[in-house]
Design an enzyme around this catalytic site. Structure first.
Site, PDB file in Angstrom:
ATOM      1  N   GLU A  40       0.820  -1.211   0.000  1.00 38.05           N
ATOM      2  CA  GLU A  40       0.000   0.000   0.000  1.00 38.05           C
ATOM      3  C   GLU A  40       0.850   1.256   0.000  1.00 38.05           C
ATOM      4  O   GLU A  40       0.523   2.243  -0.656  1.00 38.05           O
ATOM      5  CB  GLU A  40      -0.963   0.000   1.190  1.00 38.05           C
ATOM      6  CG  GLU A  40      -2.065  -1.048   1.091  1.00 38.05           C
ATOM      7  CD  GLU A  40      -2.907  -0.908  -0.175  1.00 38.05           C
ATOM      8  OE1 GLU A  40      -2.972   0.205  -0.732  1.00 38.05           O
ATOM      9  OE2 GLU A  40      -3.476  -1.920  -0.623  1.00 38.05           O
ATOM     10  N   TYR A 123      -6.275   6.739   3.839  1.00 36.87           N
ATOM     11  CA  TYR A 123      -6.341   5.684   2.831  1.00 36.87           C
ATOM     12  C   TYR A 123      -5.618   4.419   3.304  1.00 36.87           C
ATOM     13  O   TYR A 123      -6.185   3.313   3.285  1.00 36.87           O
ATOM     14  CB  TYR A 123      -5.755   6.127   1.482  1.00 36.87           C
ATOM     15  CG  TYR A 123      -5.557   4.915   0.614  1.00 36.87           C
ATOM     16  CD1 TYR A 123      -6.653   4.279   0.041  1.00 36.87           C
ATOM     17  CD2 TYR A 123      -4.301   4.301   0.489  1.00 36.87           C
ATOM     18  CE1 TYR A 123      -6.510   3.103  -0.667  1.00 36.87           C
ATOM     19  CE2 TYR A 123      -4.158   3.126  -0.219  1.00 36.87           C
ATOM     20  CZ  TYR A 123      -5.257   2.534  -0.792  1.00 36.87           C
ATOM     21  OH  TYR A 123      -5.122   1.354  -1.461  1.00 36.87           O
ATOM     22  N   ASP A 141      -9.081   6.011  -2.486  1.00 41.11           N
ATOM     23  CA  ASP A 141      -7.960   6.562  -3.247  1.00 41.11           C
ATOM     24  C   ASP A 141      -8.502   7.209  -4.526  1.00 41.11           C
ATOM     25  O   ASP A 141      -9.703   7.380  -4.678  1.00 41.11           O
ATOM     26  CB  ASP A 141      -6.953   5.456  -3.567  1.00 41.11           C
ATOM     27  CG  ASP A 141      -7.537   4.427  -4.523  1.00 41.11           C
ATOM     28  OD1 ASP A 141      -8.751   4.463  -4.773  1.00 41.11           O
ATOM     29  OD2 ASP A 141      -6.769   3.592  -5.028  1.00 41.11           O
TER      30      ASP A 141
END
Length: 383
Positions: A40, A123, A141
């Site tokens: 991520e 996020y 996102d």
DNA sequence: AAACCGGGGAA
DNA sequence: TTCCCAGGTTT
């Protein structure tokens, strides 16, 4: 706000589609929160295809929380070389060290704890909690905002923080019981593969039937996004300084300060240009020599133009002229003197840390890509 | 809210 | 060329 039918259609059809069409990505082969986390962070502002090889090397080199927590920072930066946004790497290691020490190596499972980690924002915390732990948290996102703005015909500027809040509330409501991990990934997958920024593939979209944006003929116009300002130009003259004597075959490089642009990265010595235009190569070299002597007490003898190149950041563009040079023997007392004898870092009066390195040493230092390109060009010409 | 923080792939 | 990408932090 939006009808229950439209929302339910979206969630069920998207999940069903994802089950059949999801890509086989390296970080999808595991639910290890540490691996999900690494992926991520790497995927922030970076494309999947770019990240894949970095991800493989990174987890091989740092397979566990403990491995990354105990690794030297230079090694982590080197593993990140070329990915950009290097604070991501430094924040990640800092946060992993906290997990190692405070949470006994286990990535925490609450929004508050995960969000408190360095470099983990709304996020990334949502992504880790949902993907790894299947917690019903939104992970909004750019893909998700595009998909939702089209499907629900949301015309707010997605650059506004308030719009993001609206999207997060909506995304949370769309998660069906027990499906958070797959649903959030499905949402991003749809944005990446079908609901693309330009020329979306509506005819193969699993939720086209109730897409308000498409019904209105607005799919290409959404999401609404205010234009970013263009990067400001900066002229910079670079000195490719060859060593002589015991430093023959080596270049003089330096490490940038601890904070700010390209923090702690290594680079070729260069100076900012006061004027907004170049002169002749002769005049440029004179100015470069003068500025290096003044700012860094490095006295060089320029030996000609080598190449022009550019380095584009999100907010600045470096327009660079590279000149070859040699150190003048008379300049024996500069900051590079004894540079390889572990010159102290962090001195406020001494922003840069200099070293002589040869091509065989480059593996030990992390450089922004522009300098990698310059040095590679140099090596190719030497052959 | 706006600025800062890299680099590259796609059209 | 322009866009923008599985964003976060600082001011």
């Amino acid at each position: 706000m939006y009808s229950t039918e439209q929302k339910l259609h979206f969630s069920t059809n998207l999940l069903e589609w994802y089950g059949r069409h999801k890509r086989d990505l390296p970080w999808r082969r595991s639910k290890n929160p540490y691996y999900i986390w690494i992926s991520e962070v790497m995927l922030q502002q970076t494309r999947v295809d770019t990240v894949i090889p970095y991800f493989h090397r990174f987890v091989e080199q740092f397979p566990t929380v403990e491995a990354l927590a105990t690794a030297p920072e230079e090694q982590v930066l080197k593993a990140w070389e070329g990915l950009g946004y290097y604070s991501r790497a430094r924040n990640l290691q800092s946060a992993v060290r906290e997990v190692h020490e405070r949470y006994d190596g286990i990535v925490p499972q609450t929004k508050e704890e995960v969000s408190s980690l360095k470099g983990v924002g709304p996020y990334t915390s949502g992504a880790i909690l949902s993907i790894a732990y299947n917690k019903p948290e939104p992970a909004v996102d750019g893909n998700v905002m595009r998909v939702l703005s089209r499907y629900f015909l949301i015309e707010e500027d997605i650059m506004k923080p308030s719009t993001r809040t609206v999207m997060e509330k909506l995304a949370r409501e769309l998660i069906l019981e027990g499906t958070a991990s797959d649903f959030n990934q499905a949402l991003m997958e749809l944005g990446a593969m079908v609901c693309t920024p330009r020329s979306p593939h509506c005819l193969t979209c699993p939720v086209m039937a109730h897409c308000s944006g498409r019904e209105a003929g607005m799919e290409e116009a959404l999401p609404i996004k205010k234009k970013a300002k263009p990067p400001r130009p900066e002229l910079r003259a670079v000195a490719l300084i060859e060593g002589t004597g015991e430093n023959a075959g080596k270049w003089l490089i330096r490490q940038r300060p601890q904070e700010g642009l390209l923090a702690k990265m290594w680079e070729l010595p260069h100076v900012a240009w006061a004027s907004d235009s170049w002169q002749s190569d002769e005049e440029n070299q004179d100015e470069l020599r003068s500025l290096l002597a003044e700012q860094e007490q490095i006295v060089i003898q320029p030996e000609g133009w080598f190449m022009d190149t550019e380095h584009i950041f999100s907010h600045i563009v470096w327009k660079m002229k590279v000149y070859r040079a040699k150190l003048l023997p008379a300049s024996g007392q500069g900051p590079w003197a004894g540079a390889n004898a572990s010159f102290p870092t962090g001195d406020s009066w001494m922003p840069f840390h200099y070293r002589w390195v040869g091509p065989e040493d480059l593996g030990d230092y992390a450089f922004p890509n522009v300098f990698v390109r310059i040095m590679r060009e140099w090596q190719e010409q030497g052959e």
